[in-house]
Write a protein that holds these residues in place. Structure first.
Motif, mmCIF file in Angstrom:
data_model
loop_
_atom_site.group_PDB
_atom_site.id
_atom_site.type_symbol
_atom_site.label_atom_id
_atom_site.label_comp_id
_atom_site.label_asym_id
_atom_site.label_seq_id
_atom_site.Cartn_x
_atom_site.Cartn_y
_atom_site.Cartn_z
ATOM 1 N N ILE A 108 -21.344 -0.273 -43.442
ATOM 2 C CA ILE A 108 -22.363 -0.356 -42.398
ATOM 3 C C ILE A 108 -23.691 0.117 -42.989
ATOM 4 N N PRO A 109 -24.694 -0.754 -43.031
ATOM 5 C CA PRO A 109 -25.985 -0.358 -43.605
ATOM 6 C C PRO A 109 -26.763 0.539 -42.645
ATOM 7 N N PRO A 110 -27.688 1.342 -43.143
ATOM 8 C CA PRO A 110 -28.507 2.186 -42.255
ATOM 9 C C PRO A 110 -29.482 1.348 -41.450
ATOM 10 N N LYS A 111 -29.854 1.858 -40.280
ATOM 11 C CA LYS A 111 -30.849 1.171 -39.473
ATOM 12 C C LYS A 111 -32.221 1.313 -40.110
ATOM 13 N N ASP A 112 -33.012 0.257 -39.964
ATOM 14 C CA ASP A 112 -34.373 0.272 -40.490
ATOM 15 C C ASP A 112 -35.258 1.061 -39.522
ATOM 16 N N LYS A 113 -35.637 2.278 -39.926
ATOM 17 C CA LYS A 113 -36.427 3.139 -39.046
ATOM 18 C C LYS A 113 -37.832 2.600 -38.824
ATOM 19 N N ASN A 114 -38.285 1.731 -39.729
ATOM 20 C CA ASN A 114 -39.648 1.193 -39.610
ATOM 21 C C ASN A 114 -39.717 -0.062 -38.751
ATOM 22 N N SER A 115 -38.548 -0.583 -38.353
ATOM 23 C CA SER A 115 -38.541 -1.817 -37.575
ATOM 24 C C SER A 115 -38.826 -1.518 -36.106
ATOM 25 N N THR A 116 -39.657 -2.364 -35.481
ATOM 26 C CA THR A 116 -39.962 -2.224 -34.050
ATOM 27 C C THR A 116 -39.164 -3.217 -33.218
ATOM 28 N N ASP A 117 -38.336 -4.009 -33.868
ATOM 29 C CA ASP A 117 -37.539 -5.022 -33.184
ATOM 30 C C ASP A 117 -36.255 -4.384 -32.647
ATOM 31 N N LYS A 118 -36.194 -4.178 -31.329
ATOM 32 C CA LYS A 118 -35.029 -3.558 -30.719
ATOM 33 C C LYS A 118 -33.810 -4.475 -30.738
ATOM 34 N N ASN A 119 -34.044 -5.767 -30.924
ATOM 35 C CA ASN A 119 -32.949 -6.725 -30.933
ATOM 36 C C ASN A 119 -32.495 -7.074 -32.343
ATOM 37 N N GLN A 120 -32.908 -6.277 -33.296
ATOM 38 C CA GLN A 120 -32.556 -6.547 -34.689
ATOM 39 C C GLN A 120 -31.038 -6.482 -34.875
ATOM 40 N N LEU A 121 -30.501 -7.484 -35.560
ATOM 41 C CA LEU A 121 -29.063 -7.530 -35.815
ATOM 42 C C LEU A 121 -28.718 -6.706 -37.051
ATOM 43 N N GLN A 122 -27.659 -5.922 -36.951
ATOM 44 C CA GLN A 122 -27.158 -5.148 -38.079
ATOM 45 C C GLN A 122 -25.933 -5.861 -38.645
ATOM 46 N N LEU A 123 -25.973 -6.184 -39.922
ATOM 47 C CA LEU A 123 -24.841 -6.837 -40.573
ATOM 48 C C LEU A 123 -23.906 -5.783 -41.157
ATOM 49 N N ALA A 124 -22.624 -5.936 -40.881
ATOM 50 C CA ALA A 124 -21.624 -5.068 -41.485
ATOM 51 C C ALA A 124 -20.578 -5.954 -42.146
ATOM 52 N N PHE A 125 -20.075 -5.533 -43.293
ATOM 53 C CA PHE A 125 -19.141 -6.343 -44.064
ATOM 54 C C PHE A 125 -17.804 -5.613 -44.192
ATOM 55 N N ARG A 126 -16.732 -6.380 -44.069
ATOM 56 C CA ARG A 126 -15.416 -5.792 -44.246
ATOM 57 C C ARG A 126 -14.685 -6.460 -45.403
ATOM 58 N N THR A 127 -14.132 -5.643 -46.276
ATOM 59 C CA THR A 127 -13.262 -6.108 -47.350
ATOM 60 C C THR A 127 -11.847 -5.652 -47.018
ATOM 61 N N ARG A 128 -10.876 -6.530 -47.215
ATOM 62 C CA ARG A 128 -9.493 -6.253 -46.815
ATOM 63 C C ARG A 128 -8.563 -6.724 -47.924
ATOM 64 N N VAL A 129 -7.770 -5.798 -48.484
ATOM 65 C CA VAL A 129 -6.840 -6.145 -49.550
ATOM 66 C C VAL A 129 -5.453 -5.607 -49.209
ATOM 67 N N LYS A 130 -4.442 -6.175 -49.843
ATOM 68 C CA LYS A 130 -3.064 -5.778 -49.580
ATOM 69 C C LYS A 130 -2.739 -4.421 -50.201
ATOM 70 N N LEU A 131 -1.937 -3.664 -49.472
ATOM 71 C CA LEU A 131 -1.310 -2.461 -50.010
ATOM 72 C C LEU A 131 0.197 -2.665 -49.928
ATOM 73 N N LEU A 132 0.876 -2.600 -51.066
ATOM 74 C CA LEU A 132 2.322 -2.787 -51.137
ATOM 75 C C LEU A 132 2.986 -1.462 -51.483
ATOM 76 N N TYR A 133 3.755 -0.936 -50.525
ATOM 77 C CA TYR A 133 4.508 0.282 -50.776
ATOM 78 C C TYR A 133 5.834 -0.104 -51.414
ATOM 79 N N ARG A 134 6.100 0.429 -52.608
ATOM 80 C CA ARG A 134 7.247 0.007 -53.415
ATOM 81 C C ARG A 134 8.239 1.164 -53.577
ATOM 82 N N PRO A 135 9.372 1.116 -52.880
ATOM 83 C CA PRO A 135 10.383 2.178 -52.999
ATOM 84 C C PRO A 135 10.944 2.270 -54.415
#
Length: 245
Positions: A119-146
Motif C-alpha cells: 500500500i503506497p503512502p497518500k500524497d499529502k500535497n494532493s488536493t484531490d479528495k477523490n484520488q485513487l490509491q493503487l495497491a498491489f498484491r503478490t500471491r505465491v504458493k506455500l507447500l508444507y512438506r511433512p
C-alpha cells in the motif's frame, strides 16, 4: 491472471475493486516464487525487497485457497511475523513463517498461499479528495512438506499419468498424481497427429486427479501425447512428454 506460480492483482480505492491487468507492477519483490516449508524447519524465511522509489506499507498473510476472504477470518496453522511492515526504498524486510499446529496430514503436502499487499503512502500535497490509491498484491504458493513422506517432488511431476476421454462438454484430459506432492503445471498441450492443442494448466493435488478441457476438440483421439511443463521447488520448469491412455 496467472504468471506461473505468482498472482499479481490490483486493488483500487477503499472498495478494493479487483482487476487483473498486464501493466500492473508491484514494487515489492519476493525472494522466491514459491515457498517450501519442510516440517524439520522451525521457521521458514521470506525476504521482501522494495525496488521502488517510495516507502511502502506491506500487509502479509496466508490463505487456504480462498483468496478473496478477509484475512482476519482465515484460520491457518501458521503465524506470520511481522504481519505488517514499512519497507523503505531499496530496503528489505525478512518475514518469518512459523508452523504452530500438528493438525496437517502427515502423509502428503498441504497447500497454502503467501500474500503480500503493498500500500503506497497518500500524497499529502494532493488536493484531490477523490484520488485513487493503487495497491498491489503478490500471491505465491506455500507447500508444507511433512518429514515422513517419501519420494522426490521432481520425479512426481514426471510420473503423472494421463487419460483422454470424451464428455458432454468436449474432450477432456485427466492428470493422475499418485505421489504425496503437489504438482504445479505451467504449460499443458495435447499432441495428436502433430497438431498441438493448448490446455489451461492446473495444479494436481497429492493422490488426486485433475480434469482439463481441450478447447477445439470434441471427439476422442488415439495415440495422443501430452507435452507439459511443471514447476519445481526452485521455480524452474520440468519439461515432460507422456503418452495418454
Amino acid at each position: 491472471m496467472q504468471f506461473n506460480s505468482k498472482n499479481l492483482q490490483c486493488f483500487l480505492g477503499a472498495g478494493l475493486l479487483i482487476f487483473a491487468a498486464s501493466d500492473c507492477r508491484a514494487d515489492i519483490v519476493l525472494s522466491t516464487t514459491r515457498i517450501i516449508y519442510p516440517e524439520s524447519l522451525k521457521n521458514s524465511m521470506v525476504q521482501l525487497m522494495n525496488k521502488g522509489n517510495k516507502p511502502l506499507l506491506a500487509q502479509i498473510w496466508l490463505d487456504d485457497g480462498r483468496e478473496n476472504t478477509n484475512p482476519e477470518s482465515l484460520k491457518v496453522p501458521f503465524v506470520i511475523t511481522p504481519p505488517i511492515a514499512r519497507i523503505d526504498p531499496s530496503r528489505g524486510q525478512t518475514v518469518r513463517i512459523t508452523y504452530m499446529s500438528k493438525i496437517l496430514p502427515a502423509d502428503r503436502e498441504s497447500l497454502y498461499w503467501f500474500n503480500v499487499l503493498e500500500i503506497p503512502p497518500k500524497d499529502k500535497n494532493s488536493t484531490d479528495k477523490n484520488q485513487l490509491q493503487l495497491a498491489f498484491r503478490t500471491r505465491v504458493k506455500l507447500l508444507y512438506r511433512p518429514s515422513g513422506i517419501k519420494g522426490d517432488s521432481a520425479i512426481a511431476a514426471q510420473k503423472l499419468k494421463w487419460h483422454v476421454a470424451s464428455s458432454t462438454n468436449g474432450l477432456n484430459i485427466e492428470a493422475k498424481n499418485d505421489s504425496p506432492f503437489y504438482v504445479s503445471l505451467n504449460v499443458v498441450q495435447l499432441n495428436t497427429g502433430g497438431t498441438y492443442y493448448s490446455v489451461e494448466p492446473k495444479t494436481v493435488p497429492p493422490f488426486s486427479t485433475e480434469q482439463m478441457t481441450v478447447p477445439g476438440l470434441h471427439k476422442n483421439v488415439e495415440h495422443a501425447k501430452i507435452n507439459y511443463k511443471a514447476i519445481n521447488d526452485y521455480g524452474g520448469e520440468i519439461e515432460v512428454e507422456s503418452d495418454a491412455q
